[in-house]
Design an enzyme around this catalytic site. Structure first.
Site, PDB file in Angstrom:
ATOM      1  N   CYS A  96      48.194  23.384   6.317  1.00 33.65           N
ATOM      2  CA  CYS A  96      48.563  24.478   5.350  1.00 33.65           C
ATOM      3  C   CYS A  96      47.785  25.640   5.179  1.00 33.65           C
ATOM      4  O   CYS A  96      48.187  26.623   4.805  1.00 33.65           O
ATOM      5  CB  CYS A  96      48.797  23.852   3.629  1.00 33.65           C
ATOM      6  SG  CYS A  96      47.174  23.014   3.189  1.00 33.65           S
ATOM      7  N   ASN A  97      46.571  25.424   5.653  1.00 29.67           N
ATOM      8  CA  ASN A  97      45.678  26.679   5.594  1.00 29.67           C
ATOM      9  C   ASN A  97      45.367  27.311   6.851  1.00 29.67           C
ATOM     10  O   ASN A  97      44.644  28.477   7.046  1.00 29.67           O
ATOM     11  CB  ASN A  97      44.188  25.986   4.919  1.00 29.67           C
ATOM     12  CG  ASN A  97      44.173  26.525   3.583  1.00 29.67           C
ATOM     13  OD1 ASN A  97      45.068  27.147   2.940  1.00 29.67           O
ATOM     14  ND2 ASN A  97      43.528  25.582   2.862  1.00 29.67           N
ATOM     15  N   THR A 115      50.220  17.684 -14.408  1.00 26.23           N
ATOM     16  CA  THR A 115      49.052  17.482 -14.207  1.00 26.23           C
ATOM     17  C   THR A 115      48.914  15.769 -14.697  1.00 26.23           C
ATOM     18  O   THR A 115      48.166  14.863 -13.970  1.00 26.23           O
ATOM     19  CB  THR A 115      48.125  17.863 -15.449  1.00 26.23           C
ATOM     20  OG1 THR A 115      48.550  19.192 -15.233  1.00 26.23           O
ATOM     21  CG2 THR A 115      46.422  17.913 -15.323  1.00 26.23           C
TER      22      THR A 115
END
Lengths: 440, 276
Positions: free
Chosen positions: A50-51, A191
């Site tokens: 993804c990076n 969360t």
């Protein structure tokens, strides 16, 4: 070391660019084949996460320019890539970069543990598709070994750096084993979802969900595929049942008050309880932390853990860099021996052919048992004779230029022209034998 | 044997110091070399310690129990051995520095205050089987209390670190609170059981073996008091469900009470518990 690395990462291009050139699992085999079939590269591997998207190639022929890879990427992805969005590295810099990637040094969050697995996936994919030769195979295996060393010898991967993982880490520091602990997640938002998944990933199976709106709570249970429902109204009466309580709601008031917690503590027979409040505003009375055996942590506390872990990881960077430099030196030494491998193979074959011919000539002069002994003796003598020039060639202390010069001398001396061609890698001594542990 | 005892006595503190330094290095800096060498260093220290105990026992013909300081060397030995077994069995190495540190401390005190090997005279009482059993049980009991104290101390340290949001090296390296509490508690149980055996043998057999035995011996009273503290802490844990932290504090009170009272008794008072 004729390796090129071309690609982009979070340091070079915005997400809008990165997301357009990312390679999916199903796309990689075709892309790797195209890189090689097009005649550009003799070896190729693609690391895509993804990076980052990074292409590693060993060119088929010289001269070669990294722009060729950039153009190929643009064509393949149908994206107009600007020079500034991509980096290109050559030789030692390319190798160092991959070692840094595999060690988590180059990650957006320093010490991102996932990166080792991602580099391993890229390595395995390239291997399965036959796009690795001896150079990239060695490069990737050394990169994985480097990552493993950094992980085991430094603190670069230590400590959680995300709020939900910090909560899990905290629970693991209090409970042993964490697997059987009863957990309550209050709140059915993202969360709460993440916290429940992280705990479940650590083996916590007894998870109860509660929420103001029952339908949303049950929806979360459906999404998770595990967990049981508890009405929020029963919280004060049942708080003592849970070892770990994760609170993440949008409620404007305290859902767990000091009195609730005191009453629960009294019923827990001195057993510890962890209450993690990741709501904003807080849903748990912070005074609860003063009650013995109850560990109550809010976002501030968890952030301080994250900060201290990030700081600790940053302090480990120099030690990681030393390991990378060490592995890079070994890899460079291995690369410098590459040109002499055909000479070594030729030399071995030359010795073996002479021995075989002479033995055949004299086979009838000896009995079978004696001949076998003589065969062994001759093989041993040949090995020792060719061992000396081989030793000179493989001397790790010699620089690359001198190695090549020596190889030429050996070729002339033993008339090896035309006999070479074995495509084998240089022998590995103990210092360069750094095959990674693939069971990790 | 005398020469071997002297050599081992001289190099043992060095061996323990090296093992401690290596464990500390591995604990604080996660050095690869330290991580690799800590166990061999500990094994070397343990072997030297074994040789020392063997040489001294052979030289005198019985176990080392002339003074409490000689007992300390045995306690130090059993602590190291117990820790090594725990490390091998569980793979848990985060607490090694503390155990090796305690063993080093006890061994140093022992060497500093014990009389020279050749100056020690044998006492025939020590050859009696009941006395041997009494001493062995007491030794194991006190060693277990020492181990319990180390785990208890680490428990309190980690408890306060988590409570006060100090998430430093100790937080990172130590095992979980519940594990530390359980290890402390199990060691206490072993200590209580063995000390009970030592006390029972002492009260039943020793009056017949030791001519000057009396029930008001300060060491006997302190031992019973220490045993009572540990036993009541465990009882409170299981019967009235006293919280783990308080049990640990009680155990630590018992341990430090033992150290202080035994030291005072041996320097200030006298009784039948002296074998010189």
């Amino acid at each position: 070391m004729n390796i090129y690395a071309v690609g982009t990462s979070h340091k070079h291009a915005p997400l809008t660019i990165r997301e357009r050139i990312v390679f999916g699992d199903e796309e990689l085999p075709a892309a790797l084949q195209d890189l090689r079939r097009g005649g550009m590269a003799s070896e190729a591997a693609i690391v895509s996460t993804c990076n980052r998207t990074e292409i590693y190639v060993v060119p088929n022929a010289e001269p070669f320019h990294a722009d060729a890879v950039r153009e190929w990427l643009g064509r393949w992805k149908k994206v107009d890539l600007q020079q500034g969005h991509l980096f290109s590295l050559h030789a030692g810099s390319a190798a160092r970069h991959l070692f840094e990637v595999a060690s988590g040094v180059d990650s957006q969050v320093i010490g991102d543990i996932q990166v080792i697995g991602q580099v391993r996936t890229a390595y395995q994919c390239a291997r399965q598709n036959g796009s690795l030769g001896k150079v990239l195979d060695r490069l990737f295996s050394t990169a994985l070994h480097t990552g493993k060393r950094v992980k085991s010898e430094t603190e670069l991967f230590a400590g959680a750096v995300s709020i939900s993982y910090v909560a899990v880490e905290l629970a693991k520091k209090i409970f042993h084993p964490i697997a059987g602990k009863r957990t309550l997640v209050i709140g059915a938002g993202d969360t709460g979802d993440l916290a429940a998944r992280n705990l479940h990933g650590q083996g916590v199976t007894n998870i109860t969900i509660t929420n103001r709106t029952e339908s949303r709570g049950r929806e979360l249970i459906g999404r998770l595929g595990f967990g049981s429902w508890m009405p929020l109204e029963t919280l004060p009466a049942r708080l003592h049942e849970f070892d770990i309580v994760i609170v993440s709601t949008g409620a404007p008031n305290y859902l767990i008050t000091y009195d609730h917690a005191r009453a629960a503590a009294a019923r827990r027979d001195g057993e510890p309880q962890l209450i993690v409040d990741i709501s904003m505003p807080r849903n748990v009375d912070p005074r609860i932390d003063t009650i013995p055996m109850i560990f109550c942590k809010d976002l501030n506390d968890l952030n301080s853990v994250v900060e201290s872990n990030v700081e600790r990881r940053r302090a480990e960077l120099p030690r990681a860099e030393l390991i990378i430099a060490d592995e890079l030196a070994k890899f460079s030494a291995w690369c410098s021996l590459l040109p002499v491998t055909p000479v070594i193979a030729g030399l071995k074959r030359w010795g073996e052919e002479i021995a075989r011919a002479e033995l055949e000539k004299n086979r009838n002069r000896f009995g079978a048992a004696d001949f076998e002994k003589i065969e062994k003796l001759v093989a041993s003598v040949v090995k020792k004779i060719i061992g000396m020039p081989m030793g000179h060639l493989l001397d790790a202390q010699t620089d690359a230029e001198r190695v090549l010069m020596k190889a030429e001398y050996v070729k002339m001396l033993f008339n090896l022209n035309g006999t070479a061609g074995d495509d084998e890698a240089p022998p590995m001594n103990s210092s360069t034998n750094n095959e990674p542990d693939r069971t990790e | 044997m005398l020469a071997l005892a002297r050599i081992c006595e001289a190099i043992l503190p060095l061996a323990y110091s090296s093992a401690f330094a290596i464990y500390a290095l591995a604990f604080f800096r996660k050095e690869e070399g330290a991580a690799r060498w800590r166990r061999p260093a500990l094994v070397v220290a343990l072997l030297i310690h074994t040789a020392l105990i063997y040489a001294q026992t052979m030289y005198h013909g019985h176990c080392l129990v002339y003074t409490p300081f000689e007992m300390l060397t045995l306690i130090s030995f059993t602590i190291t051995l117990t820790y090594l077994i725990v490390e091998l069995a569980s793979g848990e190495r985060g607490t090694g520095m503390f155990f090796v540190g305690l063993a080093l401390l006890l061994q140093t005190i022992s060497i500093m205050f014990s009389p020279a090997v050749e100056d020690q005279s044998a006492n025939p009482v020590l050859l009696n089987d009941a006395v041997g059993l009494h001493i062995s049980a007491a030794l194991i009991g006190y060693t277990a209390f020492a181990i319990s104290a180390v785990y208890g101390g680490l428990y309190l340290m980690l408890y306060h670190q988590i409570k006060s949001n100090r998430f430093g090296t100790f937080y990172q390296r130590l095992p979980s609170l519940q594990l530390l509490e359980r290890m402390s508690e199990k060691s206490s149980i072993v200590g209580v059981a063995f000390l009970a055996v030592a006390i029972a043998i002492g009260l039943i057999y020793l009056p017949g073996v030791l001519p000057n035995f009396h029930y008001y011996d300060p060491k006997l009273i302190v031992t019973i008091a220490v045993w009572a503290i540990y036993a009541s802490a465990l009882l409170a844990k299981y019967v009235i469900k006293l919280e783990g932290r308080k049990v640990v504090i009680l155990s630590l009170v018992g341990f430090f009470g033992t150290i202080i009272s035994m030291t005072l008794i041996n320097f200030v008072l006298s009784g039948f518990h002296r074998f010189q």
